[in-house]
Design an enzyme around this catalytic site. Structure first.
Site, PDB file in Angstrom:
ATOM      1  N   ALA A  30     -37.564  70.618  48.541  1.00  0.00           N
ATOM      2  CA  ALA A  30     -37.057  72.049  49.047  1.00  0.00           C
ATOM      3  C   ALA A  30     -37.755  73.068  48.775  1.00  0.00           C
ATOM      4  O   ALA A  30     -38.197  73.951  49.846  1.00  0.00           O
ATOM      5  CB  ALA A  30     -35.547  72.121  48.617  1.00  0.00           C
ATOM      6  N   GLU A 170     -60.688  53.873  51.280  1.00  0.00           N
ATOM      7  CA  GLU A 170     -59.847  53.104  52.049  1.00  0.00           C
ATOM      8  C   GLU A 170     -58.462  53.713  52.306  1.00  0.00           C
ATOM      9  O   GLU A 170     -57.981  54.362  51.582  1.00  0.00           O
ATOM     10  CB  GLU A 170     -59.613  51.727  51.232  1.00  0.00           C
ATOM     11  CG  GLU A 170     -59.179  50.824  52.064  1.00  0.00           C
ATOM     12  CD  GLU A 170     -60.514  49.889  52.599  1.00  0.00           C
ATOM     13  OE1 GLU A 170     -61.453  50.428  52.556  1.00  0.00           O
ATOM     14  OE2 GLU A 170     -60.208  48.544  53.162  1.00  0.00           O
ATOM     15  N   TYR A 222     -63.478  55.636  47.195  1.00  0.00           N
ATOM     16  CA  TYR A 222     -64.088  54.765  46.095  1.00  0.00           C
ATOM     17  C   TYR A 222     -65.654  54.879  46.031  1.00  0.00           C
ATOM     18  O   TYR A 222     -66.117  54.218  45.207  1.00  0.00           O
ATOM     19  CB  TYR A 222     -63.622  53.086  46.494  1.00  0.00           C
ATOM     20  CG  TYR A 222     -64.092  52.800  47.909  1.00  0.00           C
ATOM     21  CD1 TYR A 222     -65.495  52.912  48.250  1.00  0.00           C
ATOM     22  CD2 TYR A 222     -63.168  52.560  48.833  1.00  0.00           C
ATOM     23  CE1 TYR A 222     -65.770  52.254  49.844  1.00  0.00           C
ATOM     24  CE2 TYR A 222     -63.345  51.946  50.058  1.00  0.00           C
ATOM     25  CZ  TYR A 222     -64.628  52.043  50.555  1.00  0.00           C
ATOM     26  OH  TYR A 222     -65.049  51.564  51.775  1.00  0.00           O
ATOM     27  N   LYS A 286     -69.353  46.654  40.917  1.00  0.00           N
ATOM     28  CA  LYS A 286     -70.701  47.590  41.294  1.00  0.00           C
ATOM     29  C   LYS A 286     -71.533  47.930  39.934  1.00  0.00           C
ATOM     30  O   LYS A 286     -70.985  47.991  38.822  1.00  0.00           O
ATOM     31  CB  LYS A 286     -70.014  48.805  41.666  1.00  0.00           C
ATOM     32  CG  LYS A 286     -69.213  48.834  43.070  1.00  0.00           C
ATOM     33  CD  LYS A 286     -68.539  50.341  43.403  1.00  0.00           C
ATOM     34  CE  LYS A 286     -67.542  50.024  44.397  1.00  0.00           C
ATOM     35  NZ  LYS A 286     -66.935  51.296  45.034  1.00  0.00           N
ATOM     36  N   LYS A 310     -62.706  38.034  45.368  1.00  0.00           N
ATOM     37  CA  LYS A 310     -61.449  38.247  45.930  1.00  0.00           C
ATOM     38  C   LYS A 310     -60.209  37.160  45.156  1.00  0.00           C
ATOM     39  O   LYS A 310     -60.706  36.455  44.413  1.00  0.00           O
ATOM     40  CB  LYS A 310     -61.508  37.441  47.290  1.00  0.00           C
ATOM     41  CG  LYS A 310     -62.490  37.953  48.176  1.00  0.00           C
ATOM     42  CD  LYS A 310     -61.651  39.191  48.907  1.00  0.00           C
ATOM     43  CE  LYS A 310     -61.783  38.731  50.319  1.00  0.00           C
ATOM     44  NZ  LYS A 310     -61.511  39.183  51.566  1.00  0.00           N
ATOM     45  N   CYS A 404     -36.758  11.872  73.234  1.00  0.00           N
ATOM     46  CA  CYS A 404     -36.526  13.257  72.788  1.00  0.00           C
ATOM     47  C   CYS A 404     -35.260  12.993  71.832  1.00  0.00           C
ATOM     48  O   CYS A 404     -34.408  12.344  72.060  1.00  0.00           O
ATOM     49  CB  CYS A 404     -36.068  13.909  74.071  1.00  0.00           C
ATOM     50  SG  CYS A 404     -35.299  15.650  73.597  1.00  0.00           S
ATOM     51  N   CYS A 422     -40.781  16.423  76.121  1.00  0.00           N
ATOM     52  CA  CYS A 422     -39.509  15.714  76.761  1.00  0.00           C
ATOM     53  C   CYS A 422     -39.599  16.255  78.197  1.00  0.00           C
ATOM     54  O   CYS A 422     -39.759  17.609  78.522  1.00  0.00           O
ATOM     55  CB  CYS A 422     -38.139  16.061  75.930  1.00  0.00           C
ATOM     56  SG  CYS A 422     -36.765  16.038  76.968  1.00  0.00           S
TER      57      CYS A 422
HETATM   58  S1  IVH Z   1     -67.426  49.847  47.881  1.00  0.00           S
HETATM   59  C1  IVH Z   1     -71.464  49.420  49.855  1.00  0.00           C
HETATM   60  N1  IVH Z   1     -65.061  49.645  46.903  1.00  0.00           N
HETATM   61  O1  IVH Z   1     -63.648  46.390  51.436  1.00  0.00           O
HETATM   62  C2  IVH Z   1     -70.087  49.479  49.013  1.00  0.00           C
HETATM   63  N2  IVH Z   1     -64.991  48.945  49.179  1.00  0.00           N
HETATM   64  O2  IVH Z   1     -64.802  44.000  52.559  1.00  0.00           O
HETATM   65  C3  IVH Z   1     -69.056  49.556  49.949  1.00  0.00           C
HETATM   66  N3  IVH Z   1     -62.950  48.395  49.844  1.00  0.00           N
HETATM   67  O3  IVH Z   1     -65.733  48.030  53.801  1.00  0.00           O
HETATM   68  C4  IVH Z   1     -67.641  49.343  49.687  1.00  0.00           C
HETATM   69  N4  IVH Z   1     -61.826  48.798  48.280  1.00  0.00           N
HETATM   70  O4  IVH Z   1     -63.650  49.030  53.419  1.00  0.00           O
HETATM   71  C5  IVH Z   1     -65.688  49.522  47.859  1.00  0.00           C
HETATM   72  N5  IVH Z   1     -62.872  49.929  45.720  1.00  0.00           N
HETATM   73  C6  IVH Z   1     -63.748  49.731  46.929  1.00  0.00           C
HETATM   74  C7  IVH Z   1     -62.916  48.967  48.012  1.00  0.00           C
HETATM   75  C8  IVH Z   1     -63.907  48.795  49.097  1.00  0.00           C
HETATM   76  C9  IVH Z   1     -61.788  48.406  49.455  1.00  0.00           C
HETATM   77  C10 IVH Z   1     -63.354  47.889  51.310  1.00  0.00           C
HETATM   78  C11 IVH Z   1     -64.155  48.515  52.212  1.00  0.00           C
HETATM   79  C12 IVH Z   1     -65.280  47.681  52.507  1.00  0.00           C
HETATM   80  C13 IVH Z   1     -64.694  46.390  52.439  1.00  0.00           C
HETATM   81  C14 IVH Z   1     -65.686  45.165  52.191  1.00  0.00           C
END
Ligand code: IVH
Length: 673
Positions: A30, A170, A222, A286, A310, A404, A422
């Protein structure tokens, strides 16, 4: 006054950041609203122009959405890995290419949403793009502006603001908000989104940013993609700086000295991820040091310095207790496994479709078998494996019935399809499904006429065909199980209202084989009324663009047997028999120079941003034709998610296929002219 305006803007930005980015609000909603209102008033009273980064400017703008704009550098995707072995291989490859320099790895959650690129100039958010094809993105600036966690202006703290900053992130919708959105969509007669990801994608592509603003979208940034005047040694450092500039980054990040540590980080999240308020489908690993990233480079699709690791789709093991046969509206017999109830991804699963006779044979599925169920995203669970090693010898092979199970008529098997049918049109099971179809949302939309009621109506012989619905009265209805006078009254009212349905809905509702929504619309466009259609010859029907011989035969066959039903519906007072139908609902436009004009399209699968009917209208409004089936005369197939046989057909006939993104781009092209 200008000083007060400036102070207010700074104050509101501060509180927006506290609330939407840091999740630590310092004032109530508010109190926040009061500040916002005050700023709006002052801005309205002042002659000074309102800058686009003022907190009042989230909705508006009016730029054309979807213009294709090149990315500064390609927006790549990520290579995937699924187990410890694949992760180790990634680590080994990195180390080999770096000649054993000591690489450290940054890890973070992989958010399941839609990748976007955000560009800031002198600290002001100026442009946002989708990933598009990686080279070119679509301009979604106005929609991104509506997301409260996207700062319209960067925070100037102890550091300067870069002249240009491009970050990638994202956009997603929190898990628990999907239900609310879907409830609203269903109320509006729109199909629900299958998962939060589709909901996010659909919301970002809307033409009307004020609708986007009503969707609970959020973002995690990200990657720092480009910056002028700053040097960072590592990804981790860049994340820290992005946070200081007020960008919203996911808090669950870490840095590791070895791949083994990364594996442990992953294992921690396998279970913990279910407690997060948003969907994550893995972790992203990374190489932390930018100089190493440059050395490693990228392939045309993926960077070599990062990988997605994954999570497995969620699985559960249970037992098949029984296999039942369901009889569909068109008489198709579908086997369904009745399972020992098991909880999978938060839902109790008791049934799983076995699709058809062939599926049971190829997978050798037996009653009593232990099986592995899988549920990816929010989709219907499927049986992915039969645990044959667990067999005890008491399992029983399933014999697909020759009759049937409901009306006991001998079934028909044809060579060109896997379906077993049927063929008794009087079969009670089919009748129940036909009534269900007639009442369904995309047909006559009779609310409150669910399977439980339909079963009783048919079993008690109160309804023998769809026209009998119109003779139902409150008194006998109220005597049904789980019905009282109020529900009975409401149902009669709903049935009464359905009389006003447009003729193409009624035609679709009749459930003629091969007559889906699109075909029904085409037929009505050409013949205007059910009476005219019922008198049409095979040749006349076949001459309609998009209608093939199979459909034509089915239509003629239906009407040759259904005159009594049509008469009954007419007597019941359906409006479509008395009001002259408006032949074409969308005026064919004058446009002849659009991409769509004079071309024939088929739309299949589900599009995230619009219904198929809406898509057809857009095409027709641009001078194109829409038909129901893919033939050599089709110019393009527009394929949404879950496209199936039409997609395969288009591939076979080498018909060009437009993805949803392509399609939206083409729609925009003309709007942009
Ligand atoms: S890095 C060149 N970090 O996943 C590196 N991507 O399957 C670019 N994504 O196209 C991606 N979370 O849209 C990165 N923590 C994260 C992410 C992420 C989701 C998505 C992103 C990418 C896709 C690939």
């Amino acid at each position: 006054m200008q000083t007060e305006i400036n102070d207010l803007r700074a104050l509101i930005r501060y509180h927006e950041r506290k609330y939407y980015i840091e999740n630590q609000p310092e004032i109530s909603d508010a109190e926040f609203d009061v500040l916002m209102k005050r700023l709006e008033e002052l801005e309205a009273a002042s002659d000074a122009p309102i800058p686009p980064d003022s907190p009042t400017q989230r909705v508006g703008g009016g730029a054309v959405l979807g213009t294709r704009i090149p990315h500064r550098n390609p927006m790549l995707s990520l290579n995937n890995s699924y187990d410890a072995q694949e992760l180790r291989e990634f680590g080994e490859r990195v180390q080999r290419l770096l000649e054993d320099a000591p690489a450290e790895y940054a890890t973070e959650l992989k958010i399941d949403g839609l990748g976007v690129s955000l560009i800031y100039e002198d600290g002001v958010f100026v442009r946002g793009l989708t990933r598009g094809d990686g080279e070119y993105g679509e301009d979604i600036t106005d929609n991104l502006r509506t997301i409260r966690s996207v700062p319209l202006r960067l925070v100037e703290t102890e550091t300067r603001i870069p002249a240009v900053l491009e970050v990638r992130g994202e956009v997603f919708i929190p898990k628990d908000r999907l239900n609310a959105i879907n409830a609203a969509r269903e109320a509006a007669g729109e199909p629900p989104f299958a998962n939060p990801r589709n909901a996010a994608a659909g919301s970002l592509r809307l033409q009307d940013a004020s609708i986007t603003a009503s969707r609970p979208l959020d973002i995690f940034v990200y990657n720092l993609n480009y910056v002028e005047g700053f040097e960072f040694a590592t990804h981790t450092e860049s994340l820290e700086q992005m946070k200081r500039w007020g960008l919203r980054c996911n808090p669950h990040t870490a840095c590791h000295k070895s791949i083994e540590e990364v594996q442990r980080y992953y294992e921690q999240w396998v279970e913990k991820r279910h407690d997060l308020p948003y969907e994550t489908d893995g972790i992203v690993v990374k190489v932390d040091r930018f100089s190493y990233q440059h050395e490693l480079g990228a392939t045309s699709k993926y960077p070599r310095w990062a990988i997605a690791y994954k999570f497995n789709a969620q699985q559960a093991t249970t037992t098949i207790e029984k296999i039942e046969i369901q009889v569909g509206r068109t008489g198709v017999l579908t086997p369904v496994a009745i399972l020992k109830p098991v909880v999978l991804a938060g839902a109790t699963i008791t049934h799983a479709t076995l699709h058809n006779e062939q599926e049971i044979q190829t997978k050798d599925i037996r009653v009593g078998d232990r099986i592995v169920l899988e549920r990816a995203g929010d989709v219907i669970p499927k049986i992915v494996e039969v645990l044959t090693a667990d067999r005890t010898g008491t399992e029983v092979a399933f014999v697909f019935p020759d009759r049937c199970p409901v009306c006991h008529t001998a079934v028909q098997r044809t060579e060109d399809e896997v379906a077993v049918r049927c063929v008794n049109v009087g079969c009670i099971a089919q009748l129940k499904r036909r009534i269900g179809h007639y009442a369904s949302r995309n047909a006559l939309q009779i609310e409150g006429l669910g399977p439980a009621t339909i079963n009783q109506l048919v079993d008690k012989k109160l309804v023998r065909d769809v026209a009998d619905l119109y003779a139902l009265e409150v008194e006998p209805l109220s005597k049904l199980d789980r019905m009282g006078v109020p529900s009975a009254r409401n149902l009669v009212h709903q049935i009464e209202q359905s009389k006003a349905a447009p003729v193409e809905k009624v035609l679709f509702g009749l459930g003629i084989f091969h007559v889906g929504e699109t075909v029904a619309e085409l037929l009505i466009e050409r013949f205007s009324s059910l009476d005219a259609l019922s008198k049409a010859t095979l040749e006349e029907i076949e001459s309609v663009d998009g209608i093939g011989p199979q459909i034509a035969e089915s239509v003629v066959n239906f009407f040759s047997q259904s005159q009594p039903l049509l008469d009954k519906l007419r007597q019941a007072g359906l409006y479509c028999f008395t009001i002259a139908a408006v032949p074409t609902r969308t005026e064919v436009s004058e446009v002849t120079d659009s991409f769509f004009s004079e071309k024939t399209f088929v739309v299949t699968g589900s599009l995230a941003g619009m219904t198929r009917t809406e898509a057809s209208k857009e095409i027709k409004a641009r001078g194109g034709r829409v038909t129901g089936s893919v033939t050599s005369k089709t110019d393009y197939l527009i394929a949404g998610e879950g496209a199936g046989s039409k997609y395969a057909k288009a591939l076979e006939l080498e018909i060009p296929i437009l993805t949803e993104t392509d399609f939206f781009q083409k729609l925009e092209q003309r709007a942009a002219e």
